[in-house]
Design an enzyme around this catalytic site. Sequence first.
Site, PDB file in Angstrom:
ATOM      1  NE  ARG A  96      -3.891   0.082   2.159  1.00  0.00           N
ATOM      2  CZ  ARG A  96      -4.742   0.549   3.069  1.00  0.00           C
ATOM      3  NH1 ARG A  96      -4.683   0.121   4.335  1.00  0.00           N
ATOM      4  NH2 ARG A  96      -5.631   1.458   2.742  1.00  0.00           N
ATOM      5  CG  ASP A 245      -3.624   6.783   6.044  1.00  0.00           C
ATOM      6  OD1 ASP A 245      -4.736   7.322   6.211  1.00  0.00           O
ATOM      7  OD2 ASP A 245      -3.423   5.575   6.249  1.00  0.00           O
ATOM      8  CE  LYS A 256      -9.457   4.908   4.345  1.00  0.00           C
ATOM      9  NZ  LYS A 256      -8.750   4.228   3.261  1.00  0.00           N
TER      10      LYS A 256
END
Length: 349
Positions: A96, A245, A256
């Site tokens: 990711r 993140d 998000k």
Amino acid sequence: MNSGAGLPAVIDYDRENNTITIIDQTRLPMDLVLKDLKTIDDVYLAIKNLEVRGAPAIGLVAAYGLVLYAHTIRTDDRLFFWGQMRGAATYLKSARPTAVNLSRDVDMVMSAFQRLAGAPVDKIINDIEFCTGLLKSAIKAAEEAIGRTGASLLEDGDLVMTHCNAGVLATGGAKGTALAPIYRAREEGKTVSVIACETRPVLQGMRLTAFELAKNQVPVRLITDSMAGICMKTEPIKGIFVGADRITANGDVANKIGTYSLAVLAQAHGIPFYVCAPTSTIDLSLETGSLIPIEERDPGELTQLWFEENMQVPDVTYYNPAFDVTPYELVTGGIITEHGFWKPGASHG
Ligand SMILES: CSC[C@H]1O[C@H](OP(=O)(O)O)[C@H](O)[C@@H]1O
């Protein structure tokens, strides 16, 4: 081992069996399933498929993944060992792209290897296992500090809003990041209620945050993402708390999908918008948020509903207004009718 938030440890490493055990978060809230990861592929797929997710949690599980893999390399040839480990590090980092913790924690473990280059392979493994264990302690220390600062903003009886899941399930620690202030406030005797946005399409808010908070007796009300605006307009929301993140040098925050919309709505309603993240999420190598790699996921997440069965969870309240009201001052030019633009006060015949 427990996470300290009424859940088993989100991530645990068993040296004796060289196994990582995670809560399979794709099964929540229907089933609390512990899953064993025994190979580097298991770890990669667990991250890729969101069985374990959340910026600090994926960094931690990848770091343990390198320890697990190192134990499977049967060699005393340090060059061969190094080559295999570098390949594993690159593989795990590719799972990711957005959360900087994944690449940072993998690089931290690999740099521990570099410092031990001359040591026997088994000493290297012992030491990186030790420094990986330090990672979990560092996460917990950061959560406590974030919780204290966040809780200082809150009073007994406050109502806050959050998005996605930045709780224990997202860090592998004991309080999470955006939820740490809420857990800490409770430790200080302050009951804070939470409005959790469901967070389409993967529904971390519905499936994970509502579940985690209810399991910890925190009053939580689930709403759809589209209800956030009307709640900000009509409810006494003290603040909005989200995780992160990756945060760039200029302070831009990747989080998000839907976080930006909440920030714009919060500004429109004069509600404080708080981002909670350990410094390990700050990436000074990137000047602005436009440089952050944004993960594109399978469109099937948009079209494939996560479960057929009902995902209602005990002790969660639900708010389901079918409409909301947009004040005229936000409408451009008036109402477009068959007679052209109609504005308040004008006849509409
Ligand atoms: C403290 S976790 C940070 C962050 O990670 C989550 O994303 P995902 O569920 O896709 O891993 C979410 O953006 C959280 O706010």
